[in-house]
Design an enzyme around this catalytic site. Structure first.
Site, PDB file in Angstrom:
ATOM      1  N   HIS A 370       0.795  -1.234   0.000  1.00 52.61           N
ATOM      2  CA  HIS A 370       0.000   0.000   0.000  1.00 52.61           C
ATOM      3  C   HIS A 370       0.818   1.269   0.000  1.00 52.61           C
ATOM      4  CE1 HIS A 370      -4.242  -1.214   0.525  1.00 52.61           C
ATOM      5  NE2 HIS A 370      -3.726  -2.318   1.042  1.00 52.61           N
ATOM      6  N   LYS A 562      -9.159  14.187   3.497  1.00 56.01           N
ATOM      7  CA  LYS A 562      -8.276  13.015   3.562  1.00 56.01           C
ATOM      8  C   LYS A 562      -7.362  13.230   4.748  1.00 56.01           C
ATOM      9  CE  LYS A 562      -6.916  14.031  -0.660  1.00 56.01           C
ATOM     10  NZ  LYS A 562      -6.754  12.789  -1.405  1.00 56.01           N
ATOM     11  N   ARG A 563      -6.587  12.207   5.135  1.00 52.03           N
ATOM     12  CA  ARG A 563      -5.632  12.419   6.213  1.00 52.03           C
ATOM     13  C   ARG A 563      -4.760  13.631   5.901  1.00 52.03           C
ATOM     14  NH1 ARG A 563      -5.499   8.473  10.476  1.00 52.03           N
ATOM     15  NH2 ARG A 563      -3.703   9.691  11.148  1.00 52.03           N
ATOM     16  N   LYS A 568       0.303  14.773   0.797  1.00 49.96           N
ATOM     17  CA  LYS A 568      -0.995  15.079   0.186  1.00 49.96           C
ATOM     18  C   LYS A 568      -1.151  16.572  -0.095  1.00 49.96           C
ATOM     19  CE  LYS A 568      -3.367  11.112   2.368  1.00 49.96           C
ATOM     20  NZ  LYS A 568      -4.104  10.412   1.304  1.00 49.96           N
ATOM     21  N   THR A 670      -8.458   6.725  -2.813  1.00 47.11           N
ATOM     22  CA  THR A 670      -9.811   6.268  -3.103  1.00 47.11           C
ATOM     23  C   THR A 670     -10.804   7.416  -2.952  1.00 47.11           C
ATOM     24  OG1 THR A 670      -9.942   5.490  -0.816  1.00 47.11           O
ATOM     25  CG2 THR A 670      -9.488   3.830  -2.513  1.00 47.11           C
ATOM     26  N   LYS A 674     -14.419   8.523  -4.949  1.00 52.23           N
ATOM     27  CA  LYS A 674     -15.702   8.847  -4.300  1.00 52.23           C
ATOM     28  C   LYS A 674     -16.223  10.200  -4.776  1.00 52.23           C
ATOM     29  CE  LYS A 674     -13.790   6.668  -0.178  1.00 52.23           C
ATOM     30  NZ  LYS A 674     -13.212   7.007   1.145  1.00 52.23           N
TER      31      LYS A 674
END
Ligand SMILES: *Cc1c(COP(=O)(O)O)cnc(C)c1O
Length: 828
Positions: A370, A562-563, A568, A670, A674
Site C-alpha cells: 500500500h 483526507k488524512r 498530500k 480512493t 468517491k
C-alpha cells in the site's frame, strides 16, 4: 444450524418479515424485550438499538444460511487479513442492502419516529485510520455482493481512531468510545477463543515417532475471543462473516502457573492481556518499533490462522488441502506474521515437515502493498522480536536461510543483492523486514494502481520483481457504490435510477455509461444541478448546526478531505487560498467566482507538521472569514472529525475534488473515486489512480497540473532548490512572506516558521515546484465554472465513466486473477 427441528425461529415473520407491519411489530418487541423500555421513556439510543436489532434479525437467517451452505459445499473461501476496517454506520447500509429503506421509513413514521434521527444516533466503528481501512470495508461489501464466500479477520479495538476536536485552531484528540452504548451488530462468541503466546523460550524435544520437534514455552498467554458481525451483500442473500478478535486474560494460566496466590499480580496480568485490543494505533507516522503494536499484529494473525486451521480440520479435513480451501489476502504488511504463524502451526502443532508446510503456506497467501514511502515500510528490531516472539523469529530465520540459498545459486553469490533481498536488514540494529516476509511467503504480490505497481517493480520491490516477475499484479482500488452513492447521495441515486430505468447500476456501475447520451440535454442538466445544489445545501445546514459556520451553497465547493499529510499537500491548497485573499484585497478588478474551500482530515497525534497545517488552515479561515472585504468572495472552513459519516456529507457536496499529492507518493487514493462518483471534477496530479481516472473520464474532463513522477525524479537528481523558486516568483514570495508576517497568528511571526522554513529549505514534497502550475489550473477552473453548461456536462461525464472504480470490479479482478474463487449464490 438450521435443521427441521430448529427452523421455526427463522420463519417467524416478526423476526424475518420485510413488510412494514412486520418491521413495526419487531421494533416494538425489541424495544420492550431487548432494551426493556416502554416507548414513552425510551432514549434515542434505546430506539436506535431496537431498530438495529430489528434489522439484525433479518440478517441472521441469511448469514447462517450462507455459513451452512459454504460449509456443506466446501466452497473455496477468501480470508481478508486486515488490521483495520473503517466500516461506517451499519444500519443505513443494511437497510439498503435488504431493500427495505423506504419501508422502514414508513414503518417509523407510523410509529411516530423519524428514521433520519435514528440513523444519526449510530456511532460509526472507526476501526481504521483512512484509505487502507476503508478499502477493507469496501472490499467486504463487494465480496458479499459478488457472492464470494469470505471471512474478514481483524481486531476489535475498544477505542478506534480518535475523535478530532478543534480547539483554538489546533487538533485535539478525544478518545473514541464507540462501544459505550453497546454494539448491536456484533455477536460475541465466548466459545470461539484461541490462546496466543508471547515471550518465553523454545526447546527441542523428540516426539513419539522420534522426530525432532520444537516446543515454545511462553512467558505470557493471552486469549482471543471472536466477535462476529454479519456483512450482507446488496440485493443478494449472501452474508459474509467479519470476525474481530478481542483480547482477554486466560484465567487458568495466570492464576495457577504464575501468581501463587498473588492476586494483584494476576489482575495486573489481566490488564496487560486486555490492553492488546484496547486501541487502534494512529498511523501515517514513522512505523516505529512499538512493542504493543507488534503484540497486536501477532495477536490477530495468530487467532485468525488458528481459526482457519480449526475450520479446515472440522470441515474438509487433511491439512494438505488447506490452500485449496482457503486463500488469504494480506492487507499491507500488518498481517505479514501470518506467514510465519501458519508455518509454526503446521510444523510445531501438526508435525509436518518443512517442505510440505512451506508448500501449503506459500500457496495460501497473497500480499497487497500500500505504500512506497520508505518511512512507512514496517521493520521490527530483532531484539524486540526475539524477546516477544522467539519461535516466530526462528522460523523467519529458517525461511530466510532457505530463501537466500536460492538467491545465492540464482545470482552466483551476488552479495549485495542477497543483502538487499534478505528478510533481515543488517546494520546498527538488525531488523525484520515485514514486506520481505510477506513477499517471500506469498504466491502473488500486488500494487493498488497502475503507476504504483510500476513503481513497486522498479523501486521498493525491484529485486523481488527481477526474481519473480510473474508474481506481480496490479489491481487498481475501487470503492463501494452502495456506500458512496446510494447511502451518501440519495438524490443522485434516484436520478441515476430514473435514467437507467432500474437499480442495476448499483451493482454494475458501468451501466452509468447511459448517462453519456444526456450530457448535452438541457433538461437533464437542470436535474443534475438540482441534485448537486441539494447536497451542498444539506452540508451547509449540517455545518451551521454543528459548528455555527455559515457557507453559501451557491458558491463553488472546493473540497480536500483526507488524512492530513505533507505528501498530500494541503499546504499547496493553502498557498493558493492565501494568494487569492491577497489579490482580492489589493485588486478591485480581480473577482473570480465565489468559492468555499472545505478541508477535512485528521493528523497523526505525533505528526507535528501535519498538526501545524491544521492550525494554519484554521488561522487562514479566521482571517479570511472575518474580513468583510473578501468574505463574500472566498470562505475557508475546516470540517472537524473527518470520518465515514462526515465523508458521506462531503463527497456529494463537492464541485471540485482536490487530489494534489506529489506524483509518485499516493499509492492509489480512493477519495478521488468517491468525489468523481458524486459528480465532482478533479484537480489532480498524475499520481496514483488519478491517472486512470483521467483516462477513464477523458482528459478534457479532468483538471491536470504538476510534475510527472519522472520529472520529480529528474528534478530531485538535478538538486532541487526550493528557494530558487521563491526568488523567481514574486507572487509566491508574497504569499510565504504573508504567512511569516504574523497576519494569521495575531502578530506571532514564529508560529508557522517550521512550515515555511521547511518549504524554503527542503520542500520534500515539492510544493513550490508545483505551485505555479497549480494556480494556473485553478484559474482555468474559475473560467470553466462560470460556464455552467460546460461544467455540468463535464460532471455528468465523470459519473458516466467512473464505473471502473467500483470495488465490485476490483474484487472481480482479485477473484479471477489471484484468489481463483467463484461466486456461491445463496437462496433466501
Ligand atoms: C476514502 C476515505 C479516506 C481515503 O481518502 P484519500 O483521499 O484516498 O486519502 C480516508 N478517510 C476516510 C474516512 C475515507 O472515507
Amino acid at each position: 444450524m438450521v435443521t427441521a427441528e430448529t427452523s421455526q425461529p427463522v420463519t417467524d415473520p416478526t423476526r424475518i418479515g420485510l413488510t412494514k407491519e412486520a418491521l413495526k411489530q419487531a421494533f416494538v418487541d425489541n424495544l420492550f424485550y431487548i432494551q426493556g423500555r416502554f416507548r414513552d421513556v425510551a432514549t434515542a439510543n434505546d430506539i436506535y438499538m431496537a431498530a438495529a436489532f430489528t434489522v439484525r434479525d433479518r440478517l441472521l437467517a441469511r448469514w447462517l444460511k450462507s455459513a451452512q451452505h459454504f460449509k456443506e459445499s466446501g466452497a473455496r473461501t477468501l480470508c481478508y487479513l486486515s488490521a483495520e476496517y473503517l466500516l461506517g454506520p451499519h444500519l443505513i447500509n443494511n437497510l439498503i442492502n435488504l431493500g427495505i429503506l423506504e419501508t422502514a421509513r414508513e414503518a417509523g413514521e407510523e410509529l411516530g419516529l423519524d428514521l433520519g434521527e435514528i440513523l444519526a444516533t449510530e456511532e460509526e466503528p472507526g476501526l481504521g485510520n483512512g484509505g487502507l481501512g476503508r478499502l477493507a470495508a469496501c472490499f467486504m461489501d463487494s465480496l458479499a455482493t459478488g457472492q464470494i464466500p469470505a471471512i474478514g479477520y481483524g481486531i476489535r479495538y475498544e477505542f478506534g481512531i480518535f475523535d478530532q476536536a478543534i480547539e483554538n485552531g489546533w487538533q485535539v484528540e478525544k478518545s473514541d468510545t464507540w462501544l459505550k452504548n453497546g454494539n448491536p451488530w456484533e455477536i460475541p462468541r465466548p466459545k470461539i477463543t484461541f490462546p496466543v503466546r508471547y515471550f518465553g523460550h523454545t526447546e527441542p524435544y523428540q516426539d513419539e515417532q522420534g522426530r525432532l520437534r520444537i516446543r515454545w514455552i511462553p512467558g505470557l498467554v493471552v486469549e482471543g475471543v471472536a466477535h462476529d458481525t454479519p456483512i450482507l451483500g446488496y440485493g443478494v442473500a449472501n452474508a459474509n462473516l467479519l470476525r474481530l478478535w478481542k483480547a482477554q486474560a486466560t484465567e487458568s494460566f495466570d492464576f495457577q502457573a504464575f501468581s501463587t496466590g498473588d492476586y494483584y499480580r494476576a489482575v495486573q496480568a489481566k490488564i496487560e492481556a486486555e490492553t492488546i485490543s484496547k486501541v487502534l494505533y494512529p498511523n501515517d507516522e514513522p512505523a516505529v518499533g512499538k512493542e504493543l503494536r507488534l503484540k497486536q499484529q501477532y495477536f490477530f494473525v495468530s487467532c485468525s490462522i488458528q481459526d482457519m486451521v480449526r475450520l479446515h480440520l472440522a470441515t474438509v479435513g487433511p491439512l494438505d488441502t488447506f490452500a485449496d480451501k482457503f486463500v488469504a489476502q494480506l492487507n499491507d504488511t500488518h498481517p505479514a506474521l501470518a506467514v510465519a504463524e501458519l508455518m509454526r502451526i503446521l510444523l510445531d502443532e501438526h508435525g509436518l515437515a518443512w517442505e510440505p508446510a512451506w508448500d501449503i503456506t506459500h500457496r495460501t497467501f497473497a500480499f497487497t502493498n500500500h505504500t512506497l514511502l520508505p518511512e512507512a515500510l514496517e521493520t521490527w528490531p530483532i531484539e524486540l522480536f526475539e524477546r516477544l516472539l522467539p519461535r516466530l523469529l526462528e522460523i523467519i530465520y529458517e525461511i530466510n536461510r532457505r530463501f537466500l540459498d536460492e538467491v545465492r545459486v540464482r545470482y552466483l553469490a551476488d552479495e549485495a543483492r542477497i543483502a538487499r533481498l534478505s528478510l533481515i536488514a543488517e546494520g546498527e540494529t538488525r531488523r525484520v523486514r515485514m514486506a520481505h516476509l510477506a513477499a517471500v511467503g506469498s504466491f502473488a504480490i500486488n500494487g493498488v494502481a497502475a503507476l504504483h505497481t510500476d513503481l513497486l517493480k522498479t523501486t521498493v520491490m525491484r529485486d523481488f520483481h527481477e526474481l519473480w516477475p510473474d508474481r506481480f499484479h496490479n489491481v487498481t482500488n475501487g470503492v463501494s457504490p452502495r456506500r458512496f452513492i446510494v447511502v451518501s447521495n440519495r438524490r443522485l441515486a434516484r436520478l441515476l435510477t430514473s435514467v437507467c430505468g432500474n437499480e442495476d447500476w448499483m451493482r454494475d456501475l458501468t451501466a452509468l455509461r447511459r448517462l453519456e447520451s444526456l450530457a448535452e440535454d438541457q433538461g437533464f442538466h437542470e436535474d443534475w444541478r438540482r441534485v448537486k445544489l441539494a447536497a451542498k445545501d444539506q452540508l451547509a445546514r449540517w455545518l451551521a448546526a454543528k459548528t455555527g459556520v455559515r457557507i453559501d451553497p451557491q458558491t463553488l465547493f472546493d473540497v480536500q478531505a483526507k488524512r492530513i499529510h505533507e505528501y498530500k499537500r494541503q499546504h499547496l491548497n493553502l498557498l493558493h487560498i492565501v494568494g487569492l485573499y491577497q489579490r482580492i484585497k489589493q485588486d478591485a478588478q480581480f473577482r473570480p467566482p465565489p468559492r468555499t474551500f472545505l478541508f477535512g482530515g485528521k493528523a497523526a497525534p505525533s505528526y507535528a507538521m501535519a498538526k501545524l497545517i491544521i492550525k494554519l488552515i484554521n488561522a487562514v479561515a479566521e482571517v479570511v472569514n472575518g474580513d468583510p472585504q473578501v468574505n463574500g468572495h472566498i470562505r475557508v472552513v475546516f470540517v472537524p472529525d473527518f470520518n465515514v459519516t462526515t465523508g458521506q456529507l462531503l463527497y456529494p457536496a463537492a464541485d471540485l475534488s482536490e487530489q494534489i499529492s506529489l506524483a509518485g507518493k499516493e499509492a492509489s487514493g480512493t477519495g478521488n473515486m468517491k468525489f468523481a462518483m458524486n459528480g465532482a471534477l478533479t484537480i489532480g496530479t498524475l499520481d496514483g489512480a488519478n491517472i486512470e481516472i483521467r483516462d477513464a473520464v477523458g482528459p478534457e474532463n479532468f483538471f491536470l497540473f504538476g510534475l510527472t513522477e519522472a520529472e520529480v525524479r529528474q528534478r530531485q537528481a538535478d538538486g532541487y532548490r526550493p528557494s530558487d523558486i521563491y526568488h523567481g516568483d514574486p507572487e509566491l514570495a508574497t504569499i510565504i512572506d504573508l504567512i511569516d508576517s504574523g497576519l494569521f497568528a495575531h502578530g506571532d511571526k514564529t508560529l508557522f516558521r517550521p512550515l515555511t522554513e521547511n518549504l524554503l529549505r527542503h520542500d520534500p514534497f515539492m510544493v513550490l515546484a508545483d505551485f505555479r502550475a497549480y494556480v494556473s489550473c485553478q484559474t482555468l477552473i474559475d473560467e470553466v465554472f462560470q460556464d455552467s453548461a460546460r461544467w455540468t456536462r463535464m460532471s455528468i461525464l465523470n459519473v458516466a465513466r467512473i464505473g471502473h472504480f467500483s470495488s465490485d470490479r476490483a474484487i472481480r479482478e482479485y477473484g479471477e486473477r489471484i484468489w481463483k474463487v467463484e461466486p456461491v449464490p445463496i437462496q433466501v
